[in-house]
Scaffold this motif. Structure first.
Motif: not given
Length: 160
Positions: A101-102, A104-105, A108, A144, A149
């Motif tokens: 997830n990090g 993905r952030i 972004t 996203w 997700s």
């Protein structure tokens, strides 16, 4: 005697726990798109840094390295920024592939930086910044989506 797993007769049976979740196509598309696109600004940054910026500074006697900004300093700063952002994007795409997830952030944020750079460059652009902007938006949206997700949540749940 161990019984081979039905999907692969040559493999050993799966060790307990849940099987790894299937990677959604959106994550695959986003990661591959970043891997295909990010090397180009990386190469541009290396070229701008070593050929453009440093070459001009050496021709000028190196007087503008930390002095007042000039074309050589600006080229050097842009080149270093391109190398840093592109390298970061390539690493983050590899981590996104693993369901982090990090990543993905971080991707972004990296896409946002790239989009701002493209929008600032838009009035004087020679290439196709609209295409780059559309690809950055696609990558962010793909990362996203609900399937992406869900995959990242499932991968997080399987980590020790």
């Amino acid at each position: 005697m161990t019984v081979p797993h039905p999907s692969n007769p040559y493999a050993s049976p799966p060790t307990g726990g849940h099987p790894a979740p299937r990677r959604p196509g959106w994550i695959v598309a986003a990661s591959i798109l970043v891997w295909v696109i990010a090397p180009w600004p990386l190469l541009y940054g290396l070229f701008a840094t070593f050929i453009g910026g440093l070459g001009r500074m050496l021709d000028a006697g190196g007087s503008r390295v930390f002095g007042t900004p000039g074309p050589a300093t600006e080229t050097l700063i842009i080149g270093i920024a391109c190398v840093a952002v592109s390298s970061l994007a390539i690493v983050l795409a590899a981590l996104l592939w693993q369901g982090r997830n990090g990543a993905r952030i971080g991707l972004t944020a990296t896409a946002l930086v790239a989009a701002v750079a493209l929008v600032v460059r838009l009035p004087e652009a020679e290439g196709s910044p609209i295409l780059g902007l559309a690809l950055a938006v696609f990558v962010v949206v793909a990362m996203w989506l609900p399937a992406s997700s869900r995959y990242i949540r499932m991968r997080r749940a399987l980590r020790p």
